[in-house]
Design a protein around this motif. Structure first.
Motif, PDB file in Angstrom:
ATOM      1  N   THR A   1       0.819  -1.218   0.000  1.00  0.00           N
ATOM      2  CA  THR A   1       0.000   0.000   0.000  1.00  0.00           C
ATOM      3  C   THR A   1       0.853   1.270   0.000  1.00  0.00           C
ATOM      4  O   THR A   1       1.900   1.336   0.633  1.00  0.00           O
ATOM      5  CB  THR A   1      -0.973  -0.027   1.201  1.00  0.00           C
ATOM      6  N   LEU A   2       0.358   2.289  -0.739  1.00  0.00           N
ATOM      7  CA  LEU A   2       1.078   3.571  -0.800  1.00  0.00           C
ATOM      8  C   LEU A   2       0.780   4.436   0.425  1.00  0.00           C
ATOM      9  O   LEU A   2       1.575   5.274   0.806  1.00  0.00           O
ATOM     10  CB  LEU A   2       0.666   4.352  -2.046  1.00  0.00           C
ATOM     11  N   ASN A   3      -0.406   4.276   0.981  1.00  0.00           N
ATOM     12  CA  ASN A   3      -0.900   5.060   2.123  1.00  0.00           C
ATOM     13  C   ASN A   3      -1.160   6.534   1.808  1.00  0.00           C
ATOM     14  O   ASN A   3      -1.573   7.293   2.683  1.00  0.00           O
ATOM     15  CB  ASN A   3       0.070   4.984   3.316  1.00  0.00           C
ATOM     16  N   GLY A   4      -0.884   6.936   0.602  1.00  0.00           N
ATOM     17  CA  GLY A   4      -1.110   8.334   0.200  1.00  0.00           C
ATOM     18  C   GLY A   4      -1.103   8.398  -1.314  1.00  0.00           C
ATOM     19  O   GLY A   4      -1.133   7.373  -1.989  1.00  0.00           O
ATOM     20  N   THR A   5      -1.045   9.601  -1.847  1.00  0.00           N
ATOM     21  CA  THR A   5      -1.077   9.803  -3.303  1.00  0.00           C
ATOM     22  C   THR A   5       0.244  10.425  -3.762  1.00  0.00           C
ATOM     23  O   THR A   5       0.758  11.320  -3.099  1.00  0.00           O
ATOM     24  CB  THR A   5      -2.252  10.729  -3.674  1.00  0.00           C
ATOM     25  N   ILE A   6       0.772   9.943  -4.875  1.00  0.00           N
ATOM     26  CA  ILE A   6       1.975  10.536  -5.470  1.00  0.00           C
ATOM     27  C   ILE A   6       1.538  11.671  -6.379  1.00  0.00           C
ATOM     28  O   ILE A   6       0.671  11.481  -7.252  1.00  0.00           O
ATOM     29  CB  ILE A   6       2.763   9.477  -6.270  1.00  0.00           C
ATOM     30  N   HIS A   7       2.093  12.858  -6.162  1.00  0.00           N
ATOM     31  CA  HIS A   7       1.732  14.025  -6.972  1.00  0.00           C
ATOM     32  C   HIS A   7       2.842  14.340  -7.958  1.00  0.00           C
ATOM     33  O   HIS A   7       4.022  14.335  -7.600  1.00  0.00           O
ATOM     34  CB  HIS A   7       1.443  15.233  -6.077  1.00  0.00           C
ATOM     35  N   VAL A   8       2.445  14.618  -9.192  1.00  0.00           N
ATOM     36  CA  VAL A   8       3.421  14.830 -10.261  1.00  0.00           C
ATOM     37  C   VAL A   8       3.052  16.091 -11.040  1.00  0.00           C
ATOM     38  O   VAL A   8       1.886  16.291 -11.381  1.00  0.00           O
ATOM     39  CB  VAL A   8       3.432  13.613 -11.225  1.00  0.00           C
ATOM     40  N   VAL A   9       4.041  16.927 -11.283  1.00  0.00           N
ATOM     41  CA  VAL A   9       3.874  18.041 -12.209  1.00  0.00           C
ATOM     42  C   VAL A   9       4.531  17.634 -13.516  1.00  0.00           C
ATOM     43  O   VAL A   9       5.709  17.280 -13.534  1.00  0.00           O
ATOM     44  CB  VAL A   9       4.510  19.331 -11.654  1.00  0.00           C
ATOM     45  N   ALA A  10       3.765  17.640 -14.587  1.00  0.00           N
ATOM     46  CA  ALA A  10       4.288  17.285 -15.911  1.00  0.00           C
ATOM     47  C   ALA A  10       3.911  18.392 -16.885  1.00  0.00           C
ATOM     48  O   ALA A  10       3.246  18.172 -17.885  1.00  0.00           O
ATOM     49  CB  ALA A  10       3.724  15.936 -16.359  1.00  0.00           C
ATOM     50  N   GLY A  11       4.338  19.601 -16.551  1.00  0.00           N
ATOM     51  CA  GLY A  11       3.958  20.774 -17.347  1.00  0.00           C
ATOM     52  C   GLY A  11       5.033  21.224 -18.314  1.00  0.00           C
ATOM     53  O   GLY A  11       4.976  22.336 -18.831  1.00  0.00           O
ATOM     54  N   GLY A  12       6.005  20.352 -18.558  1.00  0.00           N
ATOM     55  CA  GLY A  12       7.121  20.723 -19.437  1.00  0.00           C
ATOM     56  C   GLY A  12       6.915  20.290 -20.875  1.00  0.00           C
ATOM     57  O   GLY A  12       7.871  19.957 -21.572  1.00  0.00           O
ATOM     58  N   GLY A  13       5.661  20.281 -21.349  1.00  0.00           N
ATOM     59  CA  GLY A  13       5.382  19.831 -22.716  1.00  0.00           C
ATOM     60  C   GLY A  13       6.050  20.672 -23.787  1.00  0.00           C
ATOM     61  O   GLY A  13       6.344  20.172 -24.868  1.00  0.00           O
ATOM     62  N   GLY A  14       6.283  21.962 -23.507  1.00  0.00           N
ATOM     63  CA  GLY A  14       6.906  22.758 -24.559  1.00  0.00           C
ATOM     64  C   GLY A  14       7.002  24.249 -24.298  1.00  0.00           C
ATOM     65  O   GLY A  14       7.901  24.911 -24.801  1.00  0.00           O
ATOM     66  N   ALA A  15       6.072  24.816 -23.523  1.00  0.00           N
ATOM     67  CA  ALA A  15       6.087  26.263 -23.293  1.00  0.00           C
ATOM     68  C   ALA A  15       7.211  26.637 -22.322  1.00  0.00           C
ATOM     69  O   ALA A  15       7.583  25.835 -21.458  1.00  0.00           O
ATOM     70  CB  ALA A  15       4.735  26.710 -22.753  1.00  0.00           C
ATOM     71  N   GLY A  16       7.724  27.849 -22.448  1.00  0.00           N
ATOM     72  CA  GLY A  16       8.877  28.341 -21.688  1.00  0.00           C
ATOM     73  C   GLY A  16       8.901  27.876 -20.236  1.00  0.00           C
ATOM     74  O   GLY A  16       7.895  27.949 -19.539  1.00  0.00           O
ATOM     75  N   LEU A  17      10.043  27.426 -19.743  1.00  0.00           N
ATOM     76  CA  LEU A  17      10.139  26.732 -18.456  1.00  0.00           C
ATOM     77  C   LEU A  17       9.876  27.640 -17.257  1.00  0.00           C
ATOM     78  O   LEU A  17      10.078  28.849 -17.325  1.00  0.00           O
ATOM     79  CB  LEU A  17      11.521  26.082 -18.325  1.00  0.00           C
ATOM     80  N   ALA A  18       9.458  27.022 -16.149  1.00  0.00           N
ATOM     81  CA  ALA A  18       9.166  27.730 -14.897  1.00  0.00           C
ATOM     82  C   ALA A  18      10.215  27.372 -13.853  1.00  0.00           C
ATOM     83  O   ALA A  18      10.579  26.203 -13.692  1.00  0.00           O
ATOM     84  CB  ALA A  18       7.770  27.343 -14.396  1.00  0.00           C
TER      85      ALA A  18
END
Ligand SMILES: [Fe+2]
Length: 619
Positions: free
Chosen positions: A532-549
């Protein structure tokens, strides 16, 4: 050279943009400006010079049925300057006799529309400044109208129209183009959406399709369009407006799971003759719960790029073409794509939607291309968007909701669920209120609660803005590390329904957290989760192409992996017990972060903090 120019004019361009489109203010940082918004269209003056010229060839494009073609330009000017530029206009006759009443006053030649793209005259002719002669190659796509090319002096802020080219056009400008597949409302249904110049009074749209080696059938398509009055403001209602043509959707039903089908878009004209698209193929989706190899690609914020280098000042979306290329190259290993918001950043320049659908055609025509709504699709003041900014450039959701099909009950409320074999995806719409008590909150809870985890163990929550955790500099400055009110409203749902992974875009980088609940890691493992994970894994996948943050310099316990680069996520379900997560860079398609989950059904049923109701004492 291009970058230098962009940086040089960046400061005063924003002033000009304000003058041009009035209410177009208040951009989100790190998203950049739509390059077309940098041109002061309304300042254009008429300065035709008989000594200047511009010529385009060939004049007929797509003679063998193709919808993309390169055009060669030859031009000359008696007074060349390094800020001379060439605008591509479509329709070719861009000098209107009247402008939309909402456009400010313009002088002859009454330029009421932005070009569909532009390039500097010296881009591939360094000697232009001394000789006054130059040449340029530009790529055009079939987008329902003819084209002309105009040479301007005075830079993009004080454009002076010096010369206009001959007209060029595709052999059939109305041709059916750029099919986008999407999952239907039923598991055994695939939808095909495309664009054409044929309205319902002129032709009947349909898809002819069938399995490999089997009989063909025809399914009718519905047709949608909209006009300027459907746009909520400038520039979509003014200089960015362009006729969207007709958008057709056909519903291919009762598909056999995992079966390959061939299809072709067609229009039956009133005289009985047919117009056909190219031929395409796709693999039907698996039955929900089906045990087979299932591979999912997820990213946000891709935007578009131009292979000829045009319109790409200010480093607007430098990773977009790489992401598209890597996915196109690896399509035999991808079953479905989810682009979770900030689709093409047209920002009210409607022509860009055609160019985006042309760019992703290799992907979207062969696997379901499911989109979510982002701020750049939806936000507009006073129109019911949760955020009252102007990021959609006046589109207020209409383009995204029409150009792409999603199995939502109401596409104006862009939340929906979709199943892909052992996966259940719950896709939220962060541009509408999601807090407890709202219609969307009820949808999210129902989506999470209604899945049978023995059949579909992999439960994924998707949304555009970061409702969970992100080390983006702009969230950290606010001290929230998330979109305010995101986690607070939803974390009890993620925990109660044991969401495995929650994934977001909006922040243009990559980041992965530990399994987490209420800011505390619930599992110390980093790469191989068993049980069991006991929680949720959160992922940011916003690097598809627009200028980086940028990331904040602050380090948190929950952030396990950060990457300031362009990339996308791939999930592979091998069976009901084994999932592989991979993060790949768009530059080389290689894996830079990964983890595995191995577990049995009882691990999902196991009670962890706040995940099960209390038990009775009776036995
Ligand atoms: Fe965004």
């Amino acid at each position: 050279m291009r970058m230098g120019r962009g940086a040089r004019v960046a400061g005063w361009v924003s002033l000009a943009v304000l003058a041009v489109v009035g209410s177009f203010v208040g951009r989100v940082r790190s998203h950049g400006d739509q390059p077309l918004a940098r041109i002061a269209v309304h300042e254009t003056v008429f300065a035709l010079d008989g000594r200047a010229s511009i010529k385009a060839s060939p004049s007929v494009l797509g003679v063998t049925g193709q919808n993309t073609e390169w055009v060669s330009l030859e031009f000359s000017s008696p007074n060349p300057s390094n800020d001379d530029w060439i605008g591509v206009f479509s329709p070719a006759n861009f000098s209107a006799s009247t402008c939309s009443p909402e456009n400010p006053k313009v002088f002859p030649p009454l330029l009421c529309s932005a070009p569909i793209k532009y390039q500097y005259a010296n881009y591939s002719s360094p000697a232009y400044i001394s000789t006054g002669n130059g040449s340029l190659k530009l790529q055009l796509i079939n987008q329902r109208s003819d084209f002309s090319f105009a040479l301007f002096s005075g830079g993009i802020l004080n454009p002076k129209l010096v010369a206009v080219s001959n007209t060029v056009a595709f052999a059939n400008p109305k041709a059916p183009v750029y099919p986008r597949l999407a999952q239907g409302k039923e598991w055994n249904e695939m939808t095909v959406t495309w664009t054409s110049g044929y309205g319902i009074a002129e032709a009947q749209p349909f898809v002819e399709w069938g399995p490999q080696g089997g009989g063909k059938m025809r399914s009718p398509a519905g047709t949608l369009t909209f006009d300027r009055s459907s746009m909520c403001g400038a520039p979509a209602r003014t200089v960015g407006w362009r006729d969207p043509g007709f958008i057709h959707t056909s519903f291919l039903k009762e598909l056999w799971p995992n079966t390959v089908y061939y299809y072709q878009l067609g229009h039956k004209l009133l005289n009985g003759s047919h117009i056909w698209s190219q031929k395409y193929q796709f693999k039907a989706s698996p039955y929900p719960g089906q045990n087979s190899l299932q591979r999912v690609v997820i990213f946000g914020d891709m935007g578009k790029g131009e292979v000829d280098g045009s319109s790409e000042y200010n480093n607007f979306q430098p990773g977009s073409l790489n992401t598209t290329y890597q996915l196109s190259k690896d399509l035999k290993n991808i079953d479905i794509v989810l682009h979770i918001g900030d689709i093409c950043y047209a920002n009210g320049y409607i022509s860009q939607w055609d160019q985006f659908t042309a760019q992703v055609e290799p992907i979207a025509s062969s696997v379901p291309y499911m989109i979510a709504s982002g701020n750049h699709e939806r936000d507009w003041p006073g129109t019911g968007s949760f955020y009252g900014n102007t990021d959609s450039g006046g589109e207020c959701g209409v383009l995204a909701e029409t150009m792409f099909y999603v199995p939502a009950e109401n596409r104006a409320k862009f939340w929906y669920s979709t199943d892909y074999g052992m996966f259940r995806f719950c896709i939220a719409d962060t541009e509408h209120d999601w807090r407890e008590g709202t219609e969307q909150y009820k949808f999210i809870e129902n989506c999470l609660a209604s899945v049978d985890r023995q059949k579909q163990p992999w439960l994924i929550f998707l949304a555009h803005r970061v409702l969970g955790y992100s080390s983006a500099d702009f969230y950290a400055v606010e001290g929230s590390f998330e979109e305010p009110m995101g986690r607070e409203s939803l974390q009890k749902l993620w925990q109660k329904y044991k969401v495995d992974i929650a994934m977001y875009g909006h922040v243009h980088n990559y980041e992965r957290t530990c399994p987490i609940y209420q800011n505390i890691c619930t599992n110390q493992e980093k790469n191989y989760y068993k049980g069991t994970l006991n929680g949720t894994i959160h992922v940011v996948a916003g690097g598809g192409g627009a200028g980086l943050a940028e990331f904040t310099a602050l380090q948190t316990k929950w952030s396990l992996f950060k990457d300031y680069d362009y990339g996308f996520v791939k999930l592979t379900a091998f069976d009901h017990s084994n999932l592989l997560f991979e993060y790949k860079k768009s530059s080389d398609g290689k894996v830079y972060d990964s983890f595995r989950i191995s577990r049995d059904y009882r691990d999902i049923l196991a009670c962890t903090v706040d995940s099960c109701p209390s038990t009775t004492l009776a036995s």
